[in-house]
Design a protein around this motif. Structure first.
Motif, PDB file in Angstrom:
ATOM      1  N   THR A 196      -3.166  -1.900  29.353  1.00 36.03           N
ATOM      2  CA  THR A 196      -2.418  -1.891  30.610  1.00 36.03           C
ATOM      3  C   THR A 196      -1.194  -2.803  30.536  1.00 36.03           C
ATOM      4  O   THR A 196      -0.157  -2.525  31.150  1.00 36.03           O
ATOM      5  N   ARG A 197      -1.313  -3.881  29.772  1.00 38.62           N
ATOM      6  CA  ARG A 197      -0.189  -4.812  29.600  1.00 38.62           C
ATOM      7  C   ARG A 197       0.707  -4.424  28.422  1.00 38.62           C
ATOM      8  O   ARG A 197       1.533  -5.216  27.970  1.00 38.62           O
ATOM      9  N   ASP A 198       0.512  -3.186  27.923  1.00 37.42           N
ATOM     10  CA  ASP A 198       1.316  -2.654  26.829  1.00 37.42           C
ATOM     11  C   ASP A 198       1.161  -3.488  25.557  1.00 37.42           C
ATOM     12  O   ASP A 198       2.124  -3.726  24.822  1.00 37.42           O
ATOM     13  N   GLU A 199      -0.065  -3.907  25.313  1.00 36.88           N
ATOM     14  CA  GLU A 199      -0.376  -4.670  24.116  1.00 36.88           C
ATOM     15  C   GLU A 199      -1.471  -3.955  23.340  1.00 36.88           C
ATOM     16  O   GLU A 199      -2.306  -3.246  23.919  1.00 36.88           O
ATOM     17  N   ALA A 200      -1.467  -4.140  22.042  1.00 32.69           N
ATOM     18  CA  ALA A 200      -2.475  -3.499  21.198  1.00 32.69           C
ATOM     19  C   ALA A 200      -3.831  -4.190  21.362  1.00 32.69           C
ATOM     20  O   ALA A 200      -3.898  -5.398  21.606  1.00 32.69           O
ATOM     21  N   PRO A 201      -4.919  -3.428  21.234  1.00 32.10           N
ATOM     22  CA  PRO A 201      -6.244  -4.056  21.237  1.00 32.10           C
ATOM     23  C   PRO A 201      -6.378  -5.029  20.074  1.00 32.10           C
ATOM     24  O   PRO A 201      -5.685  -4.911  19.056  1.00 32.10           O
ATOM     25  N   SER A 254     -19.485   0.287  16.001  1.00 28.69           N
ATOM     26  CA  SER A 254     -18.601  -0.793  15.577  1.00 28.69           C
ATOM     27  C   SER A 254     -17.457  -0.982  16.563  1.00 28.69           C
ATOM     28  O   SER A 254     -17.124  -0.073  17.343  1.00 28.69           O
ATOM     29  N   VAL A 255     -16.861  -2.145  16.518  1.00 32.34           N
ATOM     30  CA  VAL A 255     -15.716  -2.416  17.389  1.00 32.34           C
ATOM     31  C   VAL A 255     -14.592  -1.419  17.113  1.00 32.34           C
ATOM     32  O   VAL A 255     -13.952  -0.910  18.039  1.00 32.34           O
ATOM     33  N   ARG A 256     -14.366  -1.111  15.859  1.00 32.38           N
ATOM     34  CA  ARG A 256     -13.307  -0.144  15.534  1.00 32.38           C
ATOM     35  C   ARG A 256     -13.642   1.240  16.092  1.00 32.38           C
ATOM     36  O   ARG A 256     -12.767   1.933  16.634  1.00 32.38           O
ATOM     37  N   GLU A 257     -14.893   1.649  15.981  1.00 31.85           N
ATOM     38  CA  GLU A 257     -15.295   2.939  16.539  1.00 31.85           C
ATOM     39  C   GLU A 257     -15.131   2.954  18.058  1.00 31.85           C
ATOM     40  O   GLU A 257     -14.672   3.946  18.635  1.00 31.85           O
ATOM     41  N   LEU A 258     -15.497   1.860  18.712  1.00 32.57           N
ATOM     42  CA  LEU A 258     -15.366   1.787  20.162  1.00 32.57           C
ATOM     43  C   LEU A 258     -13.908   1.875  20.581  1.00 32.57           C
ATOM     44  O   LEU A 258     -13.560   2.591  21.531  1.00 32.57           O
ATOM     45  N   ILE A 259     -13.028   1.175  19.878  1.00 28.29           N
ATOM     46  CA  ILE A 259     -11.604   1.212  20.211  1.00 28.29           C
ATOM     47  C   ILE A 259     -11.039   2.616  19.997  1.00 28.29           C
ATOM     48  O   ILE A 259     -10.167   3.076  20.746  1.00 28.29           O
ATOM     49  N   THR A 260     -11.545   3.326  18.994  1.00 32.17           N
ATOM     50  CA  THR A 260     -11.111   4.711  18.784  1.00 32.17           C
ATOM     51  C   THR A 260     -11.490   5.579  19.980  1.00 32.17           C
ATOM     52  O   THR A 260     -10.674   6.386  20.464  1.00 32.17           O
ATOM     53  N   VAL A 261     -12.714   5.418  20.495  1.00 28.63           N
ATOM     54  CA  VAL A 261     -13.137   6.181  21.674  1.00 28.63           C
ATOM     55  C   VAL A 261     -12.270   5.813  22.880  1.00 28.63           C
ATOM     56  O   VAL A 261     -11.837   6.689  23.647  1.00 28.63           O
ATOM     57  N   ILE A 262     -11.995   4.541  23.051  1.00 29.65           N
ATOM     58  CA  ILE A 262     -11.151   4.111  24.162  1.00 29.65           C
ATOM     59  C   ILE A 262      -9.761   4.734  24.057  1.00 29.65           C
ATOM     60  O   ILE A 262      -9.184   5.191  25.055  1.00 29.65           O
ATOM     61  N   VAL A 265      -9.951   8.357  25.197  1.00 29.13           N
ATOM     62  CA  VAL A 265     -10.142   8.501  26.647  1.00 29.13           C
ATOM     63  C   VAL A 265      -8.873   8.140  27.407  1.00 29.13           C
ATOM     64  O   VAL A 265      -8.478   8.835  28.353  1.00 29.13           O
ATOM     65  N   THR A 266      -8.209   7.070  27.007  1.00 26.25           N
ATOM     66  CA  THR A 266      -7.023   6.593  27.731  1.00 26.25           C
ATOM     67  C   THR A 266      -5.740   7.285  27.295  1.00 26.25           C
ATOM     68  O   THR A 266      -4.738   7.252  28.014  1.00 26.25           O
ATOM     69  N   GLY A 267      -5.758   7.900  26.112  1.00 27.64           N
ATOM     70  CA  GLY A 267      -4.544   8.499  25.564  1.00 27.64           C
ATOM     71  C   GLY A 267      -3.649   7.503  24.861  1.00 27.64           C
ATOM     72  O   GLY A 267      -2.578   7.867  24.366  1.00 27.64           O
ATOM     73  N   ASP A 268      -4.083   6.241  24.801  1.00 32.02           N
ATOM     74  CA  ASP A 268      -3.299   5.198  24.128  1.00 32.02           C
ATOM     75  C   ASP A 268      -3.992   4.869  22.813  1.00 32.02           C
ATOM     76  O   ASP A 268      -4.970   4.135  22.761  1.00 32.02           O
ATOM     77  N   ARG A 269      -3.481   5.450  21.735  1.00 34.46           N
ATOM     78  CA  ARG A 269      -4.137   5.345  20.436  1.00 34.46           C
ATOM     79  C   ARG A 269      -3.468   4.343  19.510  1.00 34.46           C
ATOM     80  O   ARG A 269      -3.608   4.429  18.292  1.00 34.46           O
ATOM     81  N   ARG A 270      -2.744   3.395  20.061  1.00 34.84           N
ATOM     82  CA  ARG A 270      -2.066   2.427  19.186  1.00 34.84           C
ATOM     83  C   ARG A 270      -3.097   1.684  18.328  1.00 34.84           C
ATOM     84  O   ARG A 270      -4.206   1.397  18.792  1.00 34.84           O
ATOM     85  N   PRO A 271      -2.771   1.379  17.085  1.00 36.31           N
ATOM     86  CA  PRO A 271      -3.732   0.715  16.200  1.00 36.31           C
ATOM     87  C   PRO A 271      -4.000  -0.721  16.654  1.00 36.31           C
ATOM     88  O   PRO A 271      -3.116  -1.393  17.195  1.00 36.31           O
TER      89      PRO A 271
END
Length: 321
Positions: A196-201, A254-262, A265-271
């Protein structure tokens, strides 16, 4: 029969209240509203504002509402805060529980469900984690939950109270957007907040001894968790004694797998950005869910994607996205 839910206006407590009332169980909520939101509760659930440290209040409400069972969820639960304020955590989490159990024993109540945590295990280094895995918490929050379990079981034996301790793993999701977690303390809302703050996970460490190098955790949908409380309450209607049960899916993500799902869902796939490991992070913490199935007749049914989708809808509602 009326069940008292302490912390009933909280994120998990409100889901438990809904699960109970949906099946016709009369419910009363107690909450100090430090993090609880009254509007989360079903309209037919009375809410008493107050603390489990208030002995006089507890005595009155247990009698006036003819409470016959307690689901104790009220607690402070932030690990970092517990490290900074350990006396507060012991006073509220353990002291409040002691005051509540004294009132329960005096009122002759014979059913008690305690909200515990996988934090009691610390970093056990075993896979999966069973209820017989030795407990060695690594922070004051986990210590207060383990001490709480000891106290619940001891009070149960002394006063004829049948007890169930539920050790939650990582909770996420929502039954409806308005019931979503509004805090930014767990990984799913933390990633939402970054996006939401335009920052990468962020990922803390990608060199753990796991398949993709990131930490592996067991995630449980809050609706499944609420249904586990209902199953525990019903078990206490039928059987006495004490029981300790893990509440998880028994599957690691895994955290990486969870971030991929997020990202999907959100449409924001930044690495994600990779940062240094955090001290104390266990590489893997996954529950054995066998005892919950055997003793409670309960198994988790909802997927990680359902957790993320429902949590995202709640985030958009509460954050105005």
């Amino acid at each position: 029969m009326t069940w008292l839910i302490t912390g009933g206006a909280g994120y998990i407590g409100a889901h438990v209240a809904r699960a109970m009332t949906d099946t016709g169980e009369p419910v009363l909520a107690l909450d100090d509203l430090s993090t609880g939101i009254p509007e989360r509760l079903p309209a037919d659930v009375p809410l008493v504002e107050g603390s489990t440290t208030d002995a006089g209040l507890l005595k009155r409400l247990l009698a006036e509402h003819e409470v016959t069972g307690v689901l104790h969820l009220a607690a402070r639960k932030q690990v970092a805060e517990s490290v900074a304020q350990p006396t507060r955590y012991y006073r509220e989490n353990v002291g409040g529980l002691a005051t509540l159990l004294e009132a329960v024993a005096e009122a002759g109540i014979e059913r008690f469900v305690f909200s515990s945590s996988a934090a009691v295990y610390g970093d056990p280094g075993v896979d999966p984690i069973t209820e017989d895995t030795p407990c060695a918490p690594v922070n004051p929050y986990g210590e207060t939950k383990l001490a709480g379990e000891w106290l619940v079981r001891a009070a149960g034996r002394a006063h004829g109270i049948s007890t169930v301790c539920l050790r939650y793993f990582n909770v996420a999701g929502a039954a409806a957007p308005e019931l979503a977690d509004t805090g930014v303390f767990n990984i799913v809302p933390m990633v939402f907040d970054r996006l939401t703050r335009d920052e990468a996970p962020r990922i803390f460490g990608d060199d753990h001894p796991t398949p993709d190098g990131t930490c592996v955790r067991d995630y449980i949908h809050v609706v499944d968790l609420a249904e586990a409380h209902l199953a525990a309450a019903r078990r206490l209607d039928d059987r006495s004694g004490d029981l300790t049960v893990n509440i998880g899916r028994g599957e690691g993500v895994s955290v990486r797998e969870l971030i991929t799902v997020i990202g999907e869902v959100t449409g924001d796939r930044r690495p994600p950005v990779i940062e240094a490991r955090r001290p104390g992070d266990a590489p893997r913490a996954v529950a054995s869910a066998d005892r919950a199935a055997e003793e409670l007749g309960w198994t988790a049914r909802r997927s990680v994607r359902e957790m993320v989708e429902s949590a995202w809808q709640g985030w958009l509602l509460h954050r105005g996205g």
